[in-house]
Design a protein around this motif. Structure first.
Motif, PDB file in Angstrom:
ATOM      1  N   LYS A  30     -11.945 -11.981   3.577  1.00 38.72           N
ATOM      2  CA  LYS A  30     -10.774 -11.860   4.646  1.00 38.72           C
ATOM      3  C   LYS A  30     -10.199 -10.402   3.994  1.00 38.72           C
ATOM      4  CE  LYS A  30      -9.258 -15.914   4.176  1.00 38.72           C
ATOM      5  NZ  LYS A  30      -8.310 -17.098   4.448  1.00 38.72           N
ATOM      6  N   LYS A  31      -9.808 -10.494   2.860  1.00 36.22           N
ATOM      7  CA  LYS A  31      -9.018  -9.204   2.117  1.00 36.22           C
ATOM      8  C   LYS A  31     -10.175  -8.256   2.237  1.00 36.22           C
ATOM      9  CE  LYS A  31      -6.585  -7.999  -2.132  1.00 36.22           C
ATOM     10  NZ  LYS A  31      -6.046  -8.243  -3.434  1.00 36.22           N
ATOM     11  N   ILE A  32     -11.293  -8.181   2.144  1.00 39.63           N
ATOM     12  CA  ILE A  32     -12.149  -6.941   2.446  1.00 39.63           C
ATOM     13  C   ILE A  32     -12.089  -6.550   3.803  1.00 39.63           C
ATOM     14  CG2 ILE A  32     -14.748  -6.165   2.314  1.00 39.63           C
ATOM     15  CD1 ILE A  32     -13.517  -6.361  -0.452  1.00 39.63           C
ATOM     16  N   GLN A  33     -12.070  -7.479   4.654  1.00 38.99           N
ATOM     17  CA  GLN A  33     -11.944  -7.159   6.080  1.00 38.99           C
ATOM     18  C   GLN A  33     -10.616  -6.258   6.240  1.00 38.99           C
ATOM     19  OE1 GLN A  33     -12.132 -10.276   8.835  1.00 38.99           O
ATOM     20  NE2 GLN A  33     -12.577  -8.864  10.665  1.00 38.99           N
ATOM     21  N   ARG A  34      -9.429  -6.927   5.809  1.00 39.21           N
ATOM     22  CA  ARG A  34      -8.151  -6.217   5.896  1.00 39.21           C
ATOM     23  C   ARG A  34      -8.152  -4.920   5.309  1.00 39.21           C
ATOM     24  NH1 ARG A  34      -3.793  -6.183   2.678  1.00 39.21           N
ATOM     25  NH2 ARG A  34      -4.800  -7.648   1.281  1.00 39.21           N
ATOM     26  N   LEU A  35      -8.616  -4.947   4.196  1.00 40.37           N
ATOM     27  CA  LEU A  35      -8.487  -3.217   3.635  1.00 40.37           C
ATOM     28  C   LEU A  35      -9.763  -2.471   4.195  1.00 40.37           C
ATOM     29  CD1 LEU A  35      -8.507  -4.640  -0.336  1.00 40.37           C
ATOM     30  CD2 LEU A  35      -6.777  -3.901   1.172  1.00 40.37           C
ATOM     31  N   TRP A  36     -10.503  -2.893   4.505  1.00 41.97           N
ATOM     32  CA  TRP A  36     -11.511  -2.235   5.303  1.00 41.97           C
ATOM     33  C   TRP A  36     -11.109  -1.553   6.570  1.00 41.97           C
ATOM     34  CZ3 TRP A  36     -16.562  -0.787   4.022  1.00 41.97           C
ATOM     35  CH2 TRP A  36     -17.613  -0.464   5.133  1.00 41.97           C
ATOM     36  N   LEU A  80     -14.024   0.913  -1.941  1.00 42.77           N
ATOM     37  CA  LEU A  80     -14.385   0.904  -0.433  1.00 42.77           C
ATOM     38  C   LEU A  80     -14.910   2.063   0.358  1.00 42.77           C
ATOM     39  CD1 LEU A  80     -12.308  -2.299   0.945  1.00 42.77           C
ATOM     40  CD2 LEU A  80     -14.797  -2.230   0.482  1.00 42.77           C
ATOM     41  N   ARG A  81     -13.793   3.068  -0.016  1.00 42.41           N
ATOM     42  CA  ARG A  81     -14.046   4.321   0.878  1.00 42.41           C
ATOM     43  C   ARG A  81     -15.429   4.995   0.189  1.00 42.41           C
ATOM     44  NH1 ARG A  81      -8.165   4.563   0.008  1.00 42.41           N
ATOM     45  NH2 ARG A  81      -8.695   5.908  -2.335  1.00 42.41           N
ATOM     46  N   GLU A  82     -15.583   4.796  -1.098  1.00 41.02           N
ATOM     47  CA  GLU A  82     -16.839   5.318  -1.727  1.00 41.02           C
ATOM     48  C   GLU A  82     -18.043   4.642  -1.107  1.00 41.02           C
ATOM     49  OE1 GLU A  82     -19.123   8.005  -3.783  1.00 41.02           O
ATOM     50  OE2 GLU A  82     -16.978   8.065  -3.476  1.00 41.02           O
ATOM     51  N   TYR A  83     -18.034   3.135  -1.108  1.00 37.89           N
ATOM     52  CA  TYR A  83     -18.810   2.579  -0.771  1.00 37.89           C
ATOM     53  C   TYR A  83     -19.376   2.781   0.974  1.00 37.89           C
ATOM     54  CZ  TYR A  83     -21.515  -1.632   0.413  1.00 37.89           C
ATOM     55  OH  TYR A  83     -22.482  -2.798   1.114  1.00 37.89           O
ATOM     56  N   ALA A  84     -18.357   3.157   1.903  1.00 35.66           N
ATOM     57  CA  ALA A  84     -18.614   3.509   3.095  1.00 35.66           C
ATOM     58  C   ALA A  84     -19.164   4.951   3.175  1.00 35.66           C
ATOM     59  CB  ALA A  84     -17.316   3.394   3.904  1.00 35.66           C
ATOM     60  N   ALA A 106       0.911  -1.035  -0.077  1.00 31.00           N
ATOM     61  CA  ALA A 106       0.050  -0.085   0.111  1.00 31.00           C
ATOM     62  C   ALA A 106       0.914   1.369  -0.056  1.00 31.00           C
ATOM     63  CB  ALA A 106      -0.808  -0.194   1.349  1.00 31.00           C
ATOM     64  N   ALA A 107       2.036   1.136   0.575  1.00 34.22           N
ATOM     65  CA  ALA A 107       2.700   2.383   0.654  1.00 34.22           C
ATOM     66  C   ALA A 107       3.949   2.534  -0.745  1.00 34.22           C
ATOM     67  CB  ALA A 107       3.983   2.173   1.605  1.00 34.22           C
ATOM     68  N   THR A 108       3.741   1.665  -1.663  1.00 32.09           N
ATOM     69  CA  THR A 108       4.262   1.649  -2.996  1.00 32.09           C
ATOM     70  C   THR A 108       3.268   2.361  -4.127  1.00 32.09           C
ATOM     71  OG1 THR A 108       3.515  -0.577  -3.971  1.00 32.09           O
ATOM     72  CG2 THR A 108       5.597  -0.430  -2.489  1.00 32.09           C
ATOM     73  N   ASP A 110      -3.987  -2.911  -4.853  1.00 34.02           N
ATOM     74  CA  ASP A 110      -5.404  -2.906  -4.163  1.00 34.02           C
ATOM     75  C   ASP A 110      -5.785  -1.381  -4.341  1.00 34.02           C
ATOM     76  OD1 ASP A 110      -5.354  -5.541  -3.781  1.00 34.02           O
ATOM     77  OD2 ASP A 110      -4.324  -5.180  -1.999  1.00 34.02           O
ATOM     78  N   ALA A 111      -5.186  -0.500  -5.023  1.00 33.64           N
ATOM     79  CA  ALA A 111      -5.648   0.837  -4.962  1.00 33.64           C
ATOM     80  C   ALA A 111      -7.132   0.959  -5.581  1.00 33.64           C
ATOM     81  CB  ALA A 111      -4.825   1.819  -5.892  1.00 33.64           C
TER      82      ALA A 111
END
Length: 372
Positions: free
Chosen positions: A177-183, A148-152, A134-136, A141-142
């Motif tokens: 699991k990936k959705i939960q991690r990114l969330w 997800l930000r727009e969805y929330a 995420a720091a690169t 997953d950008a």
């Protein structure tokens, strides 16, 4: 032929306390056992059962000087770790990103090594040196993070589980699991609505005054712990006029049923009070206490956040905390029961109370002529 004397747990706890005082005066184990009229084998068996000692602790006592030297060497590191923990922002470091930021902060502000900073924050050094995707610039997953930000933002009361199913419905190939991690990484969460505390319904009119014995009883809870970290719950019952401690329980957990049984036990010897004063705790503001009180006892609940409304029992609790709980270390529940019971007996029969003309509560209750 003399019969073998058996000691109750209370007697054992008291004798162990007496042995600690004698050992502190410089006496050896043999003199202590002779004074207590027990054998050394019995003394160490009591220590193992009631004093929190293990089988090899007696041998370890001889190595205290060597261990103390080791502890002194560790004290400097412990103080440095304490200062480092204070330097870290408040809150739990649950994610590797927060730990990574805390490590960089400690290295920059305190000049400590990376190894030390990782140990304090609980961060693995390999994880610390790993650069997250995420720091690169090429974060794979950008696009999903943006979705997800727009969805929330569109659905502020929906969580990651619903977001997972909607993401699958829109064509994203991803598991929950990936959705939960990114969330979690994006700091998205559904605000929790705090439950309102239950307020007890007082059945006693106005603010009752304790102008005679058995008019107002006050009851409240305190908490402590034994040396193994397990909690101790303490309930005290006070007659607000005579300042007597009428009874109480020392248990791991005290339910409303147990409290009602204790109140019945106390009332069997001196009658029921006119009013029972308490806060709005779940043990008091419940159907069990309402059924117990019925029409014979009025319930007076103090307003939430105003403990001074129950000042008599709060003052008593402060004395228990200062004169008993803070100066004793409890090995077990039995030890706590004995020590607290002895202190309450001394409070009733020997401790002079300034509000009673420097008489003891028991003495004042015996000569009190006030009546309801």
């Amino acid at each position: 032929m003399t019969t073998r004397k058996r000691h109750s747990p209370e007697q054992v706890v008291r004798k162990l306390a007496q042995a600690d005082r004698m050992l502190g005066e410089g006496k050896d184990i043999a003199d202590v056992c002779r004074e207590l009229q027990v054998s050394e084998q019995t003394y160490f068996r009591w220590r193992n059962q009631f004093g929190g000692l293990k089988a090899d602790d007696a041998k370890r006592l001889k190595d205290l000087e060597r261990e103390n030297a080791t502890l002194k060497r560790l004290l400097a590191d412990a103080e440095l770790e304490k200062a480092a923990l204070k330097e870290i922002a408040p809150g739990k470091l649950l994610s590797p990103e927060r730990r990574r930021a805390a490590v960089h902060h400690l290295i920059t502000t305190m000049g400590v090594s990376e190894r030390f900073a990782c140990r304090v924050t609980g961060q693995n050094r390999t994880t610390q040196r790993h650069e997250p995707q995420a720091a690169t610039p090429a974060d794979p997953d950008a696009a999903l993070r943006a979705w997800l930000r727009e969805y929330a933002k569109t659905h502020p009361r929906w969580g990651f589980r619903r977001a997972y199913h909607d993401a699958r419905g829109e064509g994203w190939t991803v598991n929950h699991k990936k959705i939960q991690r990114l969330w979690r990484d994006e700091g998205l969460r559904v605000p929790q609505r705090r439950r309102r505390k239950r307020l007890g319904t007082s059945t006693a009119p106005g603010l009752p005054k304790a102008d005679a014995p058995n008019t107002v009883w006050a009851v409240d809870f305190q908490f402590d712990a034994t040396t193994d970290g397990r909690p101790i719950k303490i309930v005290s019952i006070i007659d607000e006029h005579t300042r007597e401690c009428l009874g109480g329980l020392v248990e791991r957990s005290i339910t409303a049923d147990a409290l009602a049984d204790e109140l019945d036990r106390v009332a069997a010897g001196r009658g029921y009070p006119v009013v029972l004063r308490s806060d709005n705790g779940p043990e008091f503001a419940c159907a069990v206490m309402t059924d117990w009180a019925g029409e014979q006892v009025g319930l007076s609940f103090i307003p939430p956040g105003e403990p001074w409304r129950n000042g008599y029992v709060e003052s008593f609790n402060s004395r228990v905390r200062d004169e008993c709980l803070n100066i004793n270390i409890f090995w077990s529940l039995a030890h706590a029961r004995v020590v607290i019971s002895d202190w309450k007996q001394e409070y009733n029969e020997h401790r002079r109370h300034s509000a009673l003309g420097y008489q003891t509560p028991a003495r004042y209750a015996a000569i009190c002529t006030h009546r309801n």
